[in-house]
Write a protein that holds these residues in place. Structure first.
Motif, PDB file in Angstrom:
ATOM      1  N   SER A 126       0.833  -1.209   0.000  1.00  0.00           N
ATOM      2  CA  SER A 126       0.000   0.000   0.000  1.00  0.00           C
ATOM      3  C   SER A 126       0.865   1.256   0.000  1.00  0.00           C
ATOM      4  CB  SER A 126      -0.899   0.033   1.243  1.00  0.00           C
ATOM      5  OG  SER A 126      -1.781  -1.073   1.268  1.00  0.00           O
TER       6      SER A 126
ATOM      7  N   ARG B 216       0.076   5.766   0.244  1.00  0.00           N
ATOM      8  CA  ARG B 216      -0.896   6.845   0.319  1.00  0.00           C
ATOM      9  C   ARG B 216      -0.291   8.099  -0.291  1.00  0.00           C
ATOM     10  NH1 ARG B 216      -3.643   9.574   5.639  1.00  0.00           N
ATOM     11  NH2 ARG B 216      -1.591  10.553   5.773  1.00  0.00           N
TER      12      ARG B 216
ATOM     13  N   ARG C 273      -9.759  -1.153  -4.730  1.00  0.00           N
ATOM     14  CA  ARG C 273      -8.383  -1.145  -4.214  1.00  0.00           C
ATOM     15  C   ARG C 273      -7.947   0.247  -3.760  1.00  0.00           C
ATOM     16  NH1 ARG C 273      -4.269  -2.182  -7.526  1.00  0.00           N
ATOM     17  NH2 ARG C 273      -5.322  -1.453  -9.412  1.00  0.00           N
TER      18      ARG C 273
ATOM     19  N   GLN D 232      -5.502   6.685  -1.183  1.00  0.00           N
ATOM     20  CA  GLN D 232      -5.023   5.485  -0.512  1.00  0.00           C
ATOM     21  C   GLN D 232      -5.041   4.344  -1.508  1.00  0.00           C
ATOM     22  OE1 GLN D 232      -3.853   5.045   2.720  1.00  0.00           O
ATOM     23  NE2 GLN D 232      -3.332   2.975   2.017  1.00  0.00           N
TER      24      GLN D 232
ATOM     25  N   ASN E 150      -4.262   0.470  -2.124  1.00  0.00           N
ATOM     26  CA  ASN E 150      -4.044  -0.840  -1.499  1.00  0.00           C
ATOM     27  C   ASN E 150      -3.949  -1.928  -2.562  1.00  0.00           C
ATOM     28  OD1 ASN E 150      -4.294   0.368   1.098  1.00  0.00           O
ATOM     29  ND2 ASN E 150      -6.520   0.147   0.991  1.00  0.00           N
ATOM     30  N   THR E 151      -3.419  -3.043  -2.168  1.00  0.00           N
ATOM     31  CA  THR E 151      -3.287  -4.200  -3.064  1.00  0.00           C
ATOM     32  C   THR E 151      -2.683  -3.770  -4.390  1.00  0.00           C
ATOM     33  OG1 THR E 151      -5.393  -4.945  -2.075  1.00  0.00           O
ATOM     34  CG2 THR E 151      -4.442  -6.326  -3.800  1.00  0.00           C
TER      35      THR E 151
END
Length: 127
Positions: free
Chosen positions: A16, A18, A66, A86, A88-89
């Motif tokens: 991840s 951000r 995601r 953000q 993710n994955t």
């Protein structure tokens, strides 16, 4: 008006990151903010957008489920607005330079709808 993006870097697949982008110089609390990305040798691709209130968001199909987008109207007096992405994955195919942008009062996935742009931050996802 300046948009300062940060948060890019190198991450392994599945990890991840951000991204953060702060717009300064005037108030953007009613305007859409968005993230785009550019792969080497290609045009900018829409990633996500968010309304001034933060209540309306749109995502590209490739990142739905995601990525999330949010914004923080830090202070109307300071005319600072921050948009967060953000991620993710993450996948290797997410590797690109990510740009934040400020547009108008309507949602759009077209770069031409956005007037102000940040300098871009590189995201590299290793397999």
């Amino acid at each position: 008006v300046q948009l300062q993006a940060s948060g890019g870097g190198l991450v392994q697949a599945g990890g991840s990151l951000r991204l953060s982008c702060t717009a300064s110089g005037r108030t953007f609390s009613w305007q859409y903010m968005a993230w785009f990305r550019r792969f080497p040798g290609t045009e900018q691709e829409f990633v996500a957008s968010i309304s001034g209130s933060g209540k309306s968001t749109t995502f590209a199909d490739s990142v739905k489920g995601r990525f999330t987008i949010s914004r923080d109207n830090v202070s109307r007096d300071n005319a600072n607005n921050t948009v967060l992405l953000q991620m993710n994955t993450l996948k290797p195919e997410d590797t690109a330079v990510y740009y934040c942008a400020v547009g108008g009062s309507y949602a759009s996935d077209a770069p031409s709808a956005y007037k102000y742009w940040g300098q871009g931050t590189l995201v590299t996802v290793s397999s």
